[in-house]
Write a protein that holds these residues in place. Structure first.
Motif, mmCIF file in Angstrom:
data_model
loop_
_atom_site.group_PDB
_atom_site.id
_atom_site.type_symbol
_atom_site.label_atom_id
_atom_site.label_comp_id
_atom_site.label_asym_id
_atom_site.label_seq_id
_atom_site.Cartn_x
_atom_site.Cartn_y
_atom_site.Cartn_z
ATOM 1 N N LEU A 64 -30.694 -30.653 -32.525
ATOM 2 C CA LEU A 64 -31.715 -31.177 -32.014
ATOM 3 C C LEU A 64 -32.700 -30.193 -31.477
ATOM 4 N N GLY A 65 -34.114 -30.088 -31.970
ATOM 5 C CA GLY A 65 -35.008 -29.184 -31.494
ATOM 6 C C GLY A 65 -35.519 -28.690 -32.532
ATOM 7 N N ASP A 66 -36.518 -27.289 -32.314
ATOM 8 C CA ASP A 66 -37.212 -26.735 -33.711
ATOM 9 C C ASP A 66 -36.780 -25.639 -33.747
ATOM 10 N N ASN A 67 -36.892 -24.977 -34.979
ATOM 11 C CA ASN A 67 -36.585 -23.640 -35.572
ATOM 12 C C ASN A 67 -35.332 -23.119 -35.319
ATOM 13 N N ASN A 68 -34.181 -24.098 -35.478
ATOM 14 C CA ASN A 68 -32.941 -23.841 -35.576
ATOM 15 C C ASN A 68 -32.237 -23.811 -36.771
ATOM 16 N N THR A 69 -31.407 -22.734 -36.995
ATOM 17 C CA THR A 69 -30.591 -22.734 -38.101
ATOM 18 C C THR A 69 -29.027 -22.733 -38.002
#
Length: 231
Positions: A183-188
């Motif tokens: 949940l969020g942005d730019n995670n891997t």
């Protein structure tokens, strides 16, 4: 965001039932070592997860799309394979390949812009792969590869909501279980389960969280939570 979380908790509840104990639980050393962004908490599961879904009685495939320039495809080659893809938005793509002589069950739900999901399921006779995949937002990617041995069942619940997230799970062997959520942005997230009886619950909530590149080699149980103030 709240709409997505409620939806995921309802659908996941149908798949994740902490009912059966594991024969062994072991946490690989230092899964959070080298973490540079956000907080990380890892421990053995207190209640092992169990992903289950009835094997399909016959092969069937369903695709539903709403929006512009979406693409979807399903390939099947045996008698007990089920796949359903639902897409809503623009320029999303979903590809499902179910191979082998075993059973397969897949549900894909995707919405937003420029998202991509690729699933490959391969089961030996008597083996089963089960997956529920949900993705919403923009420019997210989910890659799932499941290979089940004879007489075994692998299960996965994968979900992403946000932008520019990337998730990859490979399950190879028997009776492996995984539940991954971003949940969020730019995670891997990158996770690999080899051997048998591995269990993994991994949650990332925030922005720019580190990829721990988890590898489980057999009879290992892990619960990992990563978070920061970015979401």
């Amino acid at each position: 965001m709240r709409t997505y979380i409620a939806k995921f908790s309802l659908t996941a509840a149908a798949f994740v039932m902490g009912a059966h104990g594991a024969t062994a639980q072991q946490t690989p050393s230092g899964p959070c070592d080298g973490q540079t962004t956000g907080s990380c908490n890892a421990r053995a599961l207190t209640q092992p997860i169990d992903v289950s879904r009835p094997a399909p009685l016959r092969t069937s495939a369903y695709i539903t799309q709403v929006g512009d320039q979406n693409q979807a495809s399903i390939t099947q080659n045996a008698g007990q394979q089920f796949a359903s893809i639902a897409q809503n938005g623009e320029r999303n793509s979903a590809t499902a390949q179910q191979m082998g002589d075993g059973a397969a069950y897949l549900e894909v739900d995707q919405g937003g812009l420029l998202n991509s999901i690729v699933v490959a399921q391969d089961a030996a006779p008597g083996g089963t792969n089960v997956a529920l995949v949900e993705q919403f937002g923009e420019n997210n990617v989910i890659l799932l590869d499941q290979t089940a041995t004879a007489g075994s069942a692998n299960g996965a619940v994968l979900a992403q909501n946000g932008s520019d997230n990337h998730m990859k799970l490979q399950q190879s062997g028997s009776d492996n279980r995984a539940e991954l959520v971003q949940l969020g942005d730019n995670n891997t997230m990158t996770a690999t389960q080899n051997g048998s009886d591995n269990q993994l619950q991994w949650v990332q909530q925030g922005n720019g969280l580190s990829d721990l590149q988890i590898v489980q080699s057999g009879s290992q149980a892990m619960l990992i939570v990563q978070s920061n103030g970015g979401s």
